[in-house]
Design a protein around this motif. Structure first.
Motif, PDB file in Angstrom:
ATOM      1  N   PRO A   2       0.832  -1.205   0.000  1.00 35.35           N
ATOM      2  CA  PRO A   2       0.000   0.000   0.000  1.00 35.35           C
ATOM      3  C   PRO A   2       0.866   1.255   0.000  1.00 35.35           C
ATOM      4  N   GLN A  42      -5.471  -9.201  14.144  1.00 39.06           N
ATOM      5  CA  GLN A  42      -6.817  -8.662  14.315  1.00 39.06           C
ATOM      6  C   GLN A  42      -7.363  -8.698  15.744  1.00 39.06           C
ATOM      7  N   LYS A  51      -6.413  -5.512  17.352  1.00 34.52           N
ATOM      8  CA  LYS A  51      -7.086  -4.368  16.732  1.00 34.52           C
ATOM      9  C   LYS A  51      -8.546  -4.304  17.177  1.00 34.52           C
ATOM     10  N   GLN A 109      -4.342   2.414   4.652  1.00 35.19           N
ATOM     11  CA  GLN A 109      -3.673   1.578   5.632  1.00 35.19           C
ATOM     12  C   GLN A 109      -2.414   2.311   6.099  1.00 35.19           C
ATOM     13  N   TYR A 110      -2.245   2.410   7.412  1.00 36.21           N
ATOM     14  CA  TYR A 110      -1.185   3.285   7.910  1.00 36.21           C
ATOM     15  C   TYR A 110      -0.794   2.838   9.312  1.00 36.21           C
ATOM     16  N   ASP A 111       0.405   2.268   9.459  1.00 37.10           N
ATOM     17  CA  ASP A 111       0.869   1.867  10.790  1.00 37.10           C
ATOM     18  C   ASP A 111       2.352   2.148  11.003  1.00 37.10           C
ATOM     19  N   GLN A 126      -6.483  10.226  10.825  1.00 36.63           N
ATOM     20  CA  GLN A 126      -5.337   9.369  10.583  1.00 36.63           C
ATOM     21  C   GLN A 126      -4.436   9.279  11.809  1.00 36.63           C
ATOM     22  N   HIS A 143      -6.038   7.003  14.244  1.00 30.54           N
ATOM     23  CA  HIS A 143      -5.907   5.619  13.777  1.00 30.54           C
ATOM     24  C   HIS A 143      -4.517   5.060  14.120  1.00 30.54           C
ATOM     25  N   GLU A 185      -3.428   1.913  16.448  1.00 26.49           N
ATOM     26  CA  GLU A 185      -2.566   0.824  15.973  1.00 26.49           C
ATOM     27  C   GLU A 185      -1.433   0.574  16.982  1.00 26.49           C
TER      28      GLU A 185
END
Length: 604
Positions: free
Chosen positions: A136, A202, A205, A216-218, A231, A234, A238
């Motif tokens: 991604p 998961q 999460k 998708q951003y971690d 964001q 989020h 994470e």
């Protein structure tokens, strides 16, 4: 006598229930831990980041005044090695911290009698996939090759049981089970989590449900926050999910202490190297910005079976340099004269103080001091951040050896220059770091301003804190170049002539208020400030322009390996005074004036 140390990486104390975290954080085993240990309110890290902190663990000395990231030196005393050689302690390391196996960490793990390493964290050069994976776009970062390798590695850990954190704790628990009836051993269980990337499965999460339809951003870059509030939230969740996985692993260790009655005779230390900024102060990560409370004020829990203190708080100021000496004292091994850290036996027992002040920072950044209430962050007096020198006999950076260009002007300084080198001469080579000048010198009162939102301008207070700073630097045998860089006296008293907070405040506020660098403000092209630095360095004409702009140390040093894959524009967003808008515009104009790059002619 036995001892276990559980060490996490990037563990932010503000996300832990024993340190006042909101009730939305799922970390019941940290609460359980606090009920069985002394919980330290004022533990501060020292040398930043990862491997400098580990050098402190081994040596009981500050690292960052003399050297950046690197291995243990030939003259260093290593506490795990001393335990093995002087007390016959079987020392065992289990870890998934891949930096131990890079050029800049390669002498640490062999100080233990035995060790185990589990692969796959943060772009660890583990699984070999020639074809590029589909990643991604939101996960691509300034880390270059690391994001590609990390995505490859993730495909080999489809379940929690296969994640390196789980395997690390499995191995630690196996060691405990195998040796529970034996005596005289030390186990270090060290996981890279919850260090970024914040990759978890998961079930963790699901502990933090939230509406989110963004990318998708971690894995945030170490830079100013440019993301939306949604964001940012989020990413924080994470991180929380991965922290909850760490909490479960911690619970497994506590279960083993219960099952095998290790509380009777086993020292337990739970700690971290540093924290992490998750949008606080408008930043992600660490290293570039000052070492704010979220990154440097760390959690520490200790159970000592001799005093059996449990469920109590300790207010005394302690640091990472105290952990190694604490282990030595527990096994009856004397500290060396070079160690500045102090055993914490009496501090655990009754809060006996071990120091009036402690310093912290990263090589070439702010040199900061705290007395437990006030924090004074001393910046350089010139934007050039010079003079700055590496002092080492192990010339390697994090993931690369020193380049010949870095060593051509190096000199060997006499063995008596620093007492802790035991009479051994050391190499003195030019160093480089992102200048802290843009932030200026800062002074905070944590009692009235725990979030460090309102810097104090108080000449009398700064004078006292600067005095503590200089006193501690002298005790740590700081090199002369550090006093010059910081504008402090190597000898004699600190006076009002040395104060900087008031002088630098206006410039720092102006820098903070300056408009951000926008990509559209600069021309594009095959050679531009949008081009990866590595590509510009490989082009003779572009390289000349960069050197003329004062970027020779970036091109010649190990920093190129770290930032080579990012555009020059992105480095400017990080480097502040090194790459001002004016300097960047000069580079952009020079690159735009170069002759066009000839396209290769295809064969007919």
């Amino acid at each position: 006598m036995k001892a276990v140390m559980v060490m996490f990486d990037s563990l932010n104390r503000r996300f832990l229930p024993p340190y006042g975290a909101a009730d939305w954080i799922h970390a019941p085993n940290f609460t359980r831990l606090a009920e069985r240990t002394a919980t330290f309110e004022n533990c501060y890290a020292g040398s930043m980041p990862c491997m400098p902190a580990r050098r402190e663990l081994h040596t009981g000395r500050y690292n960052f005044l003399h050297r950046s990231w690197g291995p243990l030196e030939p003259f260093d005393d290593s506490c795990p090695e001393m335990l093995r050689e002087q007390a016959g302690v079987h020392t065992h390391l289990v870890t998934d911290h891949q930096h131990y196996w890079e050029d800049g960490g390669a002498t640490y793990h062999n100080r233990y009698r035995t060790y185990e390493f589990f692969r796959g964290q943060e772009g660890d050069a583990w699984k070999g996939h020639v074809a590029d994976p589909e990643i991604p776009e939101s996960l691509r970062s300034m880390r270059g090759e690391k994001w590609r390798q990390d995505w490859v590695n993730r495909s080999h850990m489809p379940t929690e049981t296969e994640q390196p954190q789980t395997l690390t704790f499995d191995a630690g628990l196996e060691f405990i089970s195998t040796n529970k009836d034996q005596d005289t051993w030390f186990l270090q269980i060290e996981t890279f989590d919850p260090h970024e990337p914040f990759f978890s499965h998961q079930p963790y999460k699901d502990l933090y449900p939230h509406e989110y339809d963004g990318p998708q951003y971690d894995w945030p870059d170490y830079r100013m926050v440019l993301e939306t509030p949604e964001q940012v939230e989020h990413v924080r969740l994470e991180y929380a999910a991965l922290l909850s996985m760490c909490d479960r692993s911690l619970g497994r260790v506590l279960d083993a202490f219960d099952e095998y009655r290790l509380w009777d005779d086993t020292l337990l230390i739970v700690c971290t190297d540093h924290g992490f900024l998750l949008g606080e102060h408008g930043w992600w990560g660490k290293n570039v910005q000052p070492w704010y409370d979220e990154t440097i004020h760390t959690p520490l829990f200790i159970w000592d079976p001799r005093s059996r203190v449990a469920g109590e708080r300790r207010a005394s100021l302690v640091q990472t340099i105290d952990i190694g000496p604490t282990l030595l004292e527990f096994f009856g091994v004397d500290r060396t004269p070079d160690m500045l850290g102090r055993p914490l036996r009496e501090t655990v027992a009754d809060d006996t103080p071990v120091r009036a002040a402690g310093i912290f920072g990263a090589f070439g950044g702010h040199v900061s001091v705290t007395d437990g209430r006030y924090v004074y962050m001393r910046a350089c007096i010139e934007t050039s951040n010079t003079p700055l020198f590496e002092h080492t006999l192990m010339p390697t950076h994090m993931a690369a050896r020193f380049r010949p260009e870095e060593l051509r002007s190096a000199e060997l300084v006499p063995g008596g220059t620093f007492a802790f080198t035991k009479g051994v001469p050391v190499l003195k080579a030019p160093g480089w770091a992102i200048s802290p000048a843009r932030f200026g010198s800062l002074l905070f009162d944590l009692e009235s301003d725990p979030d460090q939102q309102s810097p104090v301008v108080d000449d009398d207070l700064e004078l006292r804190m600067a005095g503590l700073l200089v006193e501690t630097m002298r005790t740590a045998d700081a090199p002369a170049s550090q006093y010059l860089r910081l504008g402090l006296p190597q000898d004699g008293a600190v006076t009002s002539a040395h104060l900087l907070v008031r002088i630098q405040r206006e410039a720092a506020e102006a820098a903070a208020a300056a408009p951000p660098l926008k990509p559209e403000d600069f021309p594009t092209g095959p050679r531009s400030v949008h081009t990866p630095i590595r590509d510009l360095a490989a082009d003779p004409d572009a390289e000349r322009i960069l050197r003329d702009a004062g970027l020779g140390q970036v091109l010649d040093g190990g920093i190129l390996k770290m930032v080579g894959d990012i555009p020059l524009l992105q480095l400017a967003a990080l480097a502040g005074g090194l790459l001002t808008r004016e300097i960047l515009q000069k580079i952009a104009d020079g690159l735009a004036a170069l002759e066009p790059v000839e396209e290769p002619v295809e064969a007919p």
